[in-house]
Enzyme design. Structure first.
Site, short mmCIF file in Angstrom:
data_model
loop_
_atom_site.label_atom_id
_atom_site.label_comp_id
_atom_site.label_asym_id
_atom_site.label_seq_id
_atom_site.Cartn_x
_atom_site.Cartn_y
_atom_site.Cartn_z
N GLY A 60 0.95 -1.16 -0.49
CA GLY A 60 0.20 0.58 0.33
C GLY A 60 0.70 1.89 -0.28
O GLY A 60 2.20 0.97 -0.08
N SER A 61 0.01 2.37 1.01
CA SER A 61 0.85 3.44 0.10
C SER A 61 1.70 3.84 1.49
O SER A 61 1.81 3.51 2.57
CB SER A 61 -0.27 4.78 -0.07
OG SER A 61 -0.10 5.87 0.95
#
Length: 134
Positions: A60-61
């Site tokens: 993810g981010s």
């Protein structure tokens, strides 16, 4: 003892919560409660607070680093993190939050350990020790 690579310094002992699914902290974990909120994740609705989180990797981010840091501030973070392969997002978050973290264990820990086992993570010395298996 299982040798590992040190990512973030520290020592913790606690109950294992394990998943074979990579975990995203941004949108995957509620930082206020420490609960996995990604409905497609193996740990959905499980709480990772105060446990030794064992994951294959993060995903993810980059904001996930700050979510992990916020969890530490909220006292909802895992006691320690063990990853098969640390990636920069979770590694950075663990370092910022002061959460002991290791990766690259020399044994197949996803098969060796189970939820509820008790382990010690000594990131300073680079090992995991199994204290009690269920």
């Amino acid at each position: 003892m299982i040798k590992c690579r040190k990512i973030s310094k520290g020592y913790a002992e606690g109950e294992v919560i394990l998943t074979k699914d990579p975990l995203s902290f941004l949108g995957g974990v509620n930082p206020e409660k420490g609960t996995v909120i990604d409905s497609k994740h193996e740990l959905y609705n499980k709480n990772i607070s105060g446990k030794v989180l064992i994951i294959p990797s993060g995903k993810g981010s980059t904001v996930g680093s700050y979510v992990l840091y916020q969890m530490a501030k909220n006292k909802t973070a895992p006691l320690a993190i063990v990853a098969l392969e640390a990636e920069p997002i979770i590694a950075t978050g663990a370092i910022m939050a002061g959460i002991p973290m290791v990766d690259r264990p020399e044994e197949e820990i996803l098969d060796l350990l189970h939820n509820g086992d008790i382990v010690a993570v000594d990131a300073d010395s680079g090992f995991i020790k199994i204290l009690k298996q269920n």
